[in-house]
Design a protein around this motif. Structure first.
Motif, short mmCIF file in Angstrom:
data_model
loop_
_atom_site.label_atom_id
_atom_site.label_comp_id
_atom_site.label_asym_id
_atom_site.label_seq_id
_atom_site.Cartn_x
_atom_site.Cartn_y
_atom_site.Cartn_z
N PRO A 202 2.99 4.67 -11.23
CA PRO A 202 4.43 4.94 -11.09
C PRO A 202 4.78 5.60 -9.76
CG PRO A 202 3.61 5.72 -13.21
CD PRO A 202 2.42 5.38 -12.38
N SER A 203 3.80 6.19 -9.09
CA SER A 203 4.06 6.90 -7.83
C SER A 203 4.09 5.98 -6.61
CB SER A 203 3.01 7.99 -7.61
OG SER A 203 1.71 7.41 -7.44
N ALA A 204 3.84 4.69 -6.79
CA ALA A 204 3.76 3.76 -5.66
C ALA A 204 5.12 3.57 -5.00
CB ALA A 204 3.23 2.42 -6.13
N ASP A 205 5.09 3.42 -3.68
CA ASP A 205 6.33 3.12 -2.94
C ASP A 205 6.66 1.63 -2.99
OD1 ASP A 205 6.68 5.78 -2.14
OD2 ASP A 205 5.34 5.51 -0.42
N GLN A 206 5.66 0.79 -3.14
CA GLN A 206 5.91 -0.65 -3.16
C GLN A 206 6.01 -1.16 -4.59
OE1 GLN A 206 2.84 -3.17 -1.47
NE2 GLN A 206 4.26 -4.87 -1.17
N ALA A 207 7.03 -1.97 -4.84
CA ALA A 207 7.21 -2.56 -6.17
C ALA A 207 6.29 -3.77 -6.32
CB ALA A 207 8.65 -2.98 -6.38
N LEU A 208 5.74 -3.93 -7.49
CA LEU A 208 4.88 -5.07 -7.78
C LEU A 208 5.58 -6.38 -7.45
CD1 LEU A 208 2.32 -6.31 -9.22
CD2 LEU A 208 3.65 -6.19 -11.34
N ALA A 209 6.85 -6.48 -7.78
CA ALA A 209 7.59 -7.73 -7.58
C ALA A 209 7.72 -8.12 -6.12
CB ALA A 209 8.98 -7.61 -8.22
N ASP A 210 7.55 -7.17 -5.20
CA ASP A 210 7.73 -7.44 -3.77
C ASP A 210 6.45 -7.81 -3.05
OD1 ASP A 210 10.42 -6.84 -4.05
OD2 ASP A 210 10.15 -4.72 -3.52
N MET A 211 5.33 -7.75 -3.75
CA MET A 211 4.07 -8.00 -3.05
C MET A 211 3.58 -9.42 -3.33
SD MET A 211 1.43 -8.08 -5.50
CE MET A 211 0.06 -7.76 -4.43
N LYS A 212 2.90 -9.98 -2.32
CA LYS A 212 2.31 -11.31 -2.43
C LYS A 212 0.81 -11.12 -2.64
CE LYS A 212 1.73 -15.70 0.01
NZ LYS A 212 2.02 -16.45 1.27
N PRO A 213 0.28 -11.63 -3.73
CA PRO A 213 -1.14 -11.40 -4.04
C PRO A 213 -2.06 -12.15 -3.09
CG PRO A 213 -0.17 -12.90 -5.63
CD PRO A 213 0.97 -12.39 -4.79
N ALA A 214 -3.22 -11.56 -2.87
CA ALA A 214 -4.26 -12.19 -2.06
C ALA A 214 -4.96 -13.28 -2.88
CB ALA A 214 -5.27 -11.13 -1.61
N ARG A 215 -5.79 -14.06 -2.19
CA ARG A 215 -6.50 -15.14 -2.89
C ARG A 215 -7.44 -14.57 -3.96
NH1 ARG A 215 -11.70 -15.78 -1.09
NH2 ARG A 215 -12.26 -14.57 0.75
N ARG A 216 -7.96 -13.35 -3.71
CA ARG A 216 -8.75 -12.65 -4.71
C ARG A 216 -8.07 -11.30 -4.95
NH1 ARG A 216 -15.24 -12.92 -4.41
NH2 ARG A 216 -15.36 -14.72 -5.80
N GLY A 227 -3.15 8.65 -16.03
CA GLY A 227 -3.17 7.52 -15.10
C GLY A 227 -4.39 7.57 -14.20
N LEU A 228 -4.28 6.92 -13.04
CA LEU A 228 -5.39 6.87 -12.09
C LEU A 228 -5.41 8.12 -11.22
CD1 LEU A 228 -4.94 3.15 -10.97
CD2 LEU A 228 -6.86 4.05 -12.33
N PRO A 229 -6.58 8.68 -10.94
CA PRO A 229 -6.67 9.83 -10.04
C PRO A 229 -6.20 9.47 -8.63
CG PRO A 229 -8.71 9.54 -11.27
CD PRO A 229 -7.89 8.32 -11.51
N ARG A 230 -5.69 10.47 -7.91
CA ARG A 230 -5.16 10.23 -6.57
C ARG A 230 -6.21 9.65 -5.63
NH1 ARG A 230 -1.32 15.47 -5.12
NH2 ARG A 230 0.27 15.10 -6.74
N GLU A 231 -7.45 10.15 -5.75
CA GLU A 231 -8.48 9.67 -4.83
C GLU A 231 -8.83 8.20 -5.09
OE1 GLU A 231 -10.66 11.95 -8.16
OE2 GLU A 231 -8.80 12.12 -6.99
N ILE A 232 -8.61 7.75 -6.33
CA ILE A 232 -8.84 6.34 -6.65
C ILE A 232 -7.69 5.50 -6.10
CG2 ILE A 232 -8.98 4.67 -8.54
CD1 ILE A 232 -11.53 6.31 -8.12
N ILE A 233 -6.47 5.96 -6.30
CA ILE A 233 -5.30 5.23 -5.79
C ILE A 233 -5.38 5.08 -4.28
CG2 ILE A 233 -2.78 5.33 -5.54
CD1 ILE A 233 -2.70 6.82 -8.23
N ALA A 234 -5.86 6.13 -3.60
CA ALA A 234 -5.92 6.13 -2.14
C ALA A 234 -6.87 5.06 -1.60
CB ALA A 234 -6.36 7.50 -1.63
N ARG A 235 -7.80 4.60 -2.42
CA ARG A 235 -8.77 3.59 -1.97
C ARG A 235 -8.23 2.17 -2.18
NH1 ARG A 235 -13.98 6.46 -2.22
NH2 ARG A 235 -15.12 4.50 -2.23
#
Length: 269
Positions: A202-216, A227-235
């Motif tokens: 929920p803390s992300a600046d980018q919305a899922l709907a605005d991103m284009k997924p990579a081939r993988r 939720g996910l720890p900050r150090e995990i999100i940062a990676r």
């Protein structure tokens, strides 16, 4: 297929089915109990990665399940019992009237599973998922949207818990999976194989709907609450699903469905 009649809950031939709820907690040494017709159909199908070992069903279900039961290997015994005997064996009222004992597939190392995935692939990665309903929901969504594999870190609960299998409508039995690493090691491994790892937060600046997924693309999900720890999100690449009305986030299984739908449909487009 010739059913074996069981007339007493102490029959030694069905000992592995006794006290289902209690034994769910202690484990079955490589075996699991599946419940219900939908899951039995998956276990008996060619899509299953698991081997059926034994079946115990209510007598009244025999006729309706004959075609499914006949798909089982010849060495898999099918036991049939009156409903009251079945309830006594399970330790609760088994309204579905169907239990099956299966064998878990041999564990696959995460790097080996990754090496088997196609050039274009979507993977689900779970960290700290301890709720069996959520675990089953993740596998159901992964199968429904065509994810190539599910990766579980070592803090996740067992997807072969009976309730998780039931909630997944059998997807746990057919979905390639690997487990055992910590979250950081999983991220490193995925990124080393060309996956972009999306951390749903929920803390992300980018919305899922605005991103284009990579081939993988790997979709990383954490436990509800912390939720996910900050150090995990940062990676990873943090992405979020905007909420209305002051809500913080969706249930993790619902989040996985939204994320998988976006990533898979965007890749197809």
């Amino acid at each position: 297929m010739t059913p074996i009649p069981v007339l007493h809950p102490d029959d030694p031939r069905i000992a592995a089915f006794r006290d289902v709820k209690e034994r769910d907690l202690t484990g079955r040494q490589g075996l699991f109990v599946a419940e219900g017709e939908v899951v039995l159909r998956v276990l008996a199908s060619e899509a299953s990665r698991c081997a059926p070992v034994s079946v115990l069903i209510a007598e009244k279900r025999l006729a309706g399940l004959r075609q499914v039961l006949e798909r089982l290997p010849d060495d898999v015994p099918v036991h049939a019992a009156p409903q009251d005997v079945l309830n006594a064996v399970a330790g609760f009222d088994l309204h579905r009237g169907i239990l099956a004992l299966g064998r878990k597939p041999e564990p696959v190392a995460p790097d080996v599973l990754l090496d088997s995935l196609p050039e274009h692939a979507v993977a689900v990665v779970a960290s700290g998922i301890g709720n069996h309903d959520n675990m089953g929901g993740l596998f159901r969504n992964a199968a429904a949207f065509g994810a190539a594999a599910v990766f579980l870190d070592r803090t996740c609960c067992d997807p072969f818990y009976r309730k998780a299998i039931r909630v997944s409508v059998g997807a746990v039995l057919r979905t390639p999976m690997a487990a055992g690493l910590d979250a950081k090691a999983m991220i490193d491994l995925l990124q080393g194989r060309g996956f972009e790892v999306l951390a749903l937060t929920p803390s992300a600046d980018q919305a899922l709907a605005d991103m284009k997924p990579a081939r993988r693309t790997a979709i990383l999900l954490g436990s509800e609450g912390p939720g996910l720890p900050r150090e995990i999100i940062a990676r990873c690449r943090p992405v979020g699903i905007p909420m209305a009305g002051g809500f913080d986030s969706l249930n993790v299984a619902a989040t996985s469905a939204v994320a998988l739908h976006h990533v898979t449909t965007a890749r197809q487009a």
